[in-house]
Write a protein that holds these residues in place. Sequence first.
Motif, PDB file in Angstrom:
ATOM      1  N   ALA A   1      -2.039  -8.592  -9.473  1.00 40.48           N
ATOM      2  CA  ALA A   1      -0.796  -9.304  -9.161  1.00 40.48           C
ATOM      3  C   ALA A   1       0.381  -8.334  -9.108  1.00 40.48           C
ATOM      4  N   ASP A   2       0.420  -7.378 -10.048  1.00 38.46           N
ATOM      5  CA  ASP A   2       1.477  -6.368 -10.025  1.00 38.46           C
ATOM      6  C   ASP A   2       1.398  -5.544  -8.739  1.00 38.46           C
ATOM      7  N   GLU A   3       0.173  -5.158  -8.369  1.00 33.24           N
ATOM      8  CA  GLU A   3      -0.014  -4.362  -7.151  1.00 33.24           C
ATOM      9  C   GLU A   3       0.505  -5.124  -5.931  1.00 33.24           C
ATOM     10  N   ALA A   4       0.162  -6.406  -5.839  1.00 32.69           N
ATOM     11  CA  ALA A   4       0.605  -7.213  -4.703  1.00 32.69           C
ATOM     12  C   ALA A   4       2.126  -7.334  -4.667  1.00 32.69           C
ATOM     13  N   ALA A   5       2.747  -7.515  -5.835  1.00 31.91           N
ATOM     14  CA  ALA A   5       4.210  -7.627  -5.896  1.00 31.91           C
ATOM     15  C   ALA A   5       4.870  -6.328  -5.453  1.00 31.91           C
ATOM     16  N   GLN A   6       4.301  -5.194  -5.858  1.00 28.79           N
ATOM     17  CA  GLN A   6       4.865  -3.902  -5.480  1.00 28.79           C
ATOM     18  C   GLN A   6       4.730  -3.663  -3.975  1.00 28.79           C
ATOM     19  N   VAL A   7       3.592  -4.051  -3.425  1.00 33.34           N
ATOM     20  CA  VAL A   7       3.397  -3.923  -1.982  1.00 33.34           C
ATOM     21  C   VAL A   7       4.404  -4.790  -1.233  1.00 33.34           C
ATOM     22  N   ALA A   8       4.601  -6.022  -1.701  1.00 37.35           N
ATOM     23  CA  ALA A   8       5.568  -6.917  -1.063  1.00 37.35           C
ATOM     24  C   ALA A   8       6.969  -6.322  -1.087  1.00 37.35           C
ATOM     25  N   ALA A   9       7.334  -5.700  -2.220  1.00 36.23           N
ATOM     26  CA  ALA A   9       8.655  -5.075  -2.321  1.00 36.23           C
ATOM     27  C   ALA A   9       8.782  -3.897  -1.357  1.00 36.23           C
ATOM     28  N   TRP A  10       7.710  -3.105  -1.244  1.00 31.50           N
ATOM     29  CA  TRP A  10       7.725  -1.960  -0.314  1.00 31.50           C
ATOM     30  C   TRP A  10       7.884  -2.434   1.128  1.00 31.50           C
ATOM     31  N   LEU A  11       7.148  -3.465   1.493  1.00 25.56           N
ATOM     32  CA  LEU A  11       7.227  -3.998   2.850  1.00 25.56           C
ATOM     33  C   LEU A  11       8.607  -4.589   3.123  1.00 25.56           C
ATOM     34  N   ALA A  12       9.167  -5.316   2.144  1.00 23.84           N
ATOM     35  CA  ALA A  12      10.505  -5.883   2.317  1.00 23.84           C
ATOM     36  C   ALA A  12      11.529  -4.779   2.535  1.00 23.84           C
ATOM     37  N   GLY A  13      11.361  -3.658   1.824  1.00 22.45           N
ATOM     38  CA  GLY A  13      12.273  -2.535   2.008  1.00 22.45           C
ATOM     39  C   GLY A  13      12.185  -1.939   3.398  1.00 22.45           C
ATOM     40  N   LEU A  14      10.969  -1.811   3.924  1.00 25.93           N
ATOM     41  CA  LEU A  14      10.808  -1.283   5.281  1.00 25.93           C
ATOM     42  C   LEU A  14      11.428  -2.228   6.308  1.00 25.93           C
ATOM     43  N   ILE A  15      11.223  -3.520   6.107  1.00 27.38           N
ATOM     44  CA  ILE A  15      11.819  -4.500   7.021  1.00 27.38           C
ATOM     45  C   ILE A  15      13.338  -4.427   6.949  1.00 27.38           C
ATOM     46  N   ALA A  16      13.852  -4.294   5.742  1.00 28.74           N
ATOM     47  CA  ALA A  16      15.303  -4.180   5.570  1.00 28.74           C
ATOM     48  C   ALA A  16      15.842  -2.927   6.246  1.00 28.74           C
ATOM     49  N   ASP A  17      15.021  -1.899   6.335  1.00 29.88           N
ATOM     50  CA  ASP A  17      15.435  -0.650   6.987  1.00 29.88           C
ATOM     51  C   ASP A  17      15.241  -0.685   8.494  1.00 29.88           C
ATOM     52  N   GLY A  18      14.793  -1.824   9.020  1.00 34.09           N
ATOM     53  CA  GLY A  18      14.715  -1.965  10.465  1.00 34.09           C
ATOM     54  C   GLY A  18      13.334  -1.929  11.068  1.00 34.09           C
ATOM     55  N   VAL A  19      12.281  -1.788  10.256  1.00 31.74           N
ATOM     56  CA  VAL A  19      10.918  -1.816  10.798  1.00 31.74           C
ATOM     57  C   VAL A  19      10.525  -3.278  11.025  1.00 31.74           C
ATOM     58  N   PRO A  20      10.147  -3.664  12.245  1.00 29.66           N
ATOM     59  CA  PRO A  20       9.760  -5.058  12.484  1.00 29.66           C
ATOM     60  C   PRO A  20       8.563  -5.448  11.620  1.00 29.66           C
ATOM     61  N   ALA A  21       8.574  -6.666  11.109  1.00 33.26           N
ATOM     62  CA  ALA A  21       7.468  -7.124  10.266  1.00 33.26           C
ATOM     63  C   ALA A  21       6.145  -7.066  11.008  1.00 33.26           C
ATOM     64  N   SER A  22       6.177  -7.308  12.322  1.00 29.45           N
ATOM     65  CA  SER A  22       4.948  -7.272  13.120  1.00 29.45           C
ATOM     66  C   SER A  22       4.385  -5.865  13.252  1.00 29.45           C
ATOM     67  N   GLU A  23       5.161  -4.851  12.844  1.00 24.70           N
ATOM     68  CA  GLU A  23       4.696  -3.460  12.890  1.00 24.70           C
ATOM     69  C   GLU A  23       4.208  -2.982  11.527  1.00 24.70           C
ATOM     70  N   LEU A  24       3.902  -3.946  10.635  1.00 28.32           N
ATOM     71  CA  LEU A  24       3.443  -3.618   9.293  1.00 28.32           C
ATOM     72  C   LEU A  24       2.141  -4.356   9.003  1.00 28.32           C
ATOM     73  N   ALA A  25       1.301  -3.761   8.158  1.00 23.72           N
ATOM     74  CA  ALA A  25       0.019  -4.390   7.838  1.00 23.72           C
ATOM     75  C   ALA A  25      -0.390  -4.082   6.408  1.00 23.72           C
ATOM     76  N   VAL A  26      -1.122  -5.030   5.820  1.00 24.51           N
ATOM     77  CA  VAL A  26      -1.790  -4.835   4.536  1.00 24.51           C
ATOM     78  C   VAL A  26      -3.288  -4.902   4.818  1.00 24.51           C
ATOM     79  N   LEU A  27      -4.006  -3.832   4.485  1.00 25.31           N
ATOM     80  CA  LEU A  27      -5.435  -3.756   4.774  1.00 25.31           C
ATOM     81  C   LEU A  27      -6.225  -3.679   3.475  1.00 25.31           C
TER      82      LEU A  27
END
Length: 683
Positions: free
Chosen positions: A332-358
């Motif tokens: 759960a901690d790992e998932a929360a940290q990943v979500a925060a990282w992705l939110a930061g990239l989106i906030a910096d202008g990376v489109p959400a559709s250009e991001l993936a969790v594998l």
Amino acid sequence: MPDPDALLAALDPEQRAVATTFGAPVAVIAGAGTGKTRAITHRIAYGCATGAYDPAAVLAVTFTTRAAGELRGRLRNLGFPRVQARTFHSAALRQAQYFWPAAMGAELPRVSEQRAGMMAEAAGRQLGHRAESGTLRDLLTEISWAKVSNVPPVDYAELAGSEGREVSGVDATAVGRIYGRYEQIKSDRGVIDFDDVLLCTVALLSDHDDVRAQVRRTYRHLVVDEYQDVSPLQQKLLELWLAERPDLCVVGDAAQTIHSFAGARSSYLTRFAVRHPDAEIIRLVRDYRSTSQVVDLANRVLHSRGPAEGVRLVAQGGNGPQPRFTQAATEADEAAQVAAWLAGLIADGVPASELAVLYRIHAQSPAYEAALSKAGVPFSLRASEGFFQRQEVRRAVVALKGQVAAESEDLIAAVRGVLAGQGWTAEPPSGQGQARERWESLAALLGLAEEFAAEHPDATLIDLLAEIDERARAEHAPSGAGVTLSTLHAAKGLEWEGVALVGVQEGTLPFVLAQSPEQVAEERRLLYVGITRAKRHLWVSWATSRNGGGARRKASRFLDGIRPEIEPARPASGGGRKQRSRLSLTCRVCGEPLAAGAELKLGRHAACPSNYDEHTWELLREWRRQEAAAAGLPAFCVFTDATLMAIAEARPSTEKELLAIAGVGRSKADKYAEPVFAILNTD
């Protein structure tokens, strides 16, 4: 006719060699991101333009309908729409349907779509009870492997042990008997299945010299994509297509062999020169997809145990950020940290559709669905079945067809109305599960319509439905508007600006069932495939426990000697003072950890005084809300709370000061500096 020299102008030296080498069998060893599709389509186009190929005599084969559609589209753009590009199964079915009646005196049996139902009947008879859906899937996979590996039912039990094959809860003898019953049920119903298409075509060409000769006269130039994934049955079919002097070009990468469980054998690629001593071997090594940092990590993972099959990539994508390695205490901690990282990239202008969790297996998905939902990050699931085969999509398309007769001035309004009747809403449902998956499918269909309408302003609903039908045939699914959640296997062939590889721990990657050296090597290749999906941003993480208890898990052995030393993580819950991980949050005022359950307020303990003007903060929040609404984006895509709060605290007055704030990049400064400064200058 296209100018041959112009066709070569856009190619690098190795790609040009692929396009211009004729007169001998050619094997192209093409690393990830090296432009193999460009190389082979330009080879076909150049061959046709120079007379080395007759366009009507070329057959290009690959493994997915989407890949075949991509080949056809590129060849059409290069000026050669007549070239045949098909999947192995499509090419085989076309030949079998054409020649079977004359050769066999009857029509080819119908290809049944009821494999699961027939398997359930066969398994029920053998086991004496109704098999669970997971067991049925495993049985279908196993029997598919047996067929493409030329293993009949009577030989299955004997060969399964030596090949390390097993179906959980069903012994090998029982699997062999279920396999035999399944074949008998099909015969009684007068049908064949998907795998039988290849078997029927191989039998037809093997037993009828005249049919084989006619096929060889029709298709004299063969190109095979993703050759590392060829099964013994597909290789046999390919050999039957070939004449004594083969005009053959194969393309693949042994380092991306990740489907051995389904019968793929990379040895056909790696030993190509043994079977064809006069072959030309060309290696594509220039990776145009990823940054130097991503490519370096991929090379180190693949070659850390010495030379490996596949090429050593040479980055052409410039410099970028270093891959980020993170250890979490729980999943759960790992998932929360990943979500925060992705939110930061989106906030910096990376489109959400250009991001993936594998991730390695589907069971890992729910934790990330929950974490992304909680963080307000949009996401879409890349399901194993085709997008256009999903029940909700098929129903929606039927409903759209039913709307054709109705007059409508606005195409998108009509589509929204129909999809609303199917369950689509302007906002996604909270949480995850089937309701969220259905909504994501309908939202993706709406996105496809909006994209089509933007490109074709005068388009009608009939035009849109024609586009949907064409994309369905090509398996060209629309890209979701959110972060993609996918297994590593399903991600092959795709790419994103940023990728989070999660669950990279022992027992998950490599998977616990991978025991033999060959199986572990395939797991390493799976990680390599995941790394090479990333263009620029890469996150690699693992959790030391599932939920804070049980045995401590280690990072994957594939990261040994590669990942930096990371301070051990402790569970997010439990007694005692917690040890901060790299991503642990601290109070913005006192600097102490923000403990779970504490009374918090906007990144600080509620008891700590704020160090920003509350009125300014409210003005900034209202401006952000309006800006996000106008752009149709979540508020955090403009600025996250943390960034907005930092602006309120620092009150920058120059562009340099604004850019110094975490979360404010050049694109955001260019877009938002003027309104932000106007608010900050308001007394």
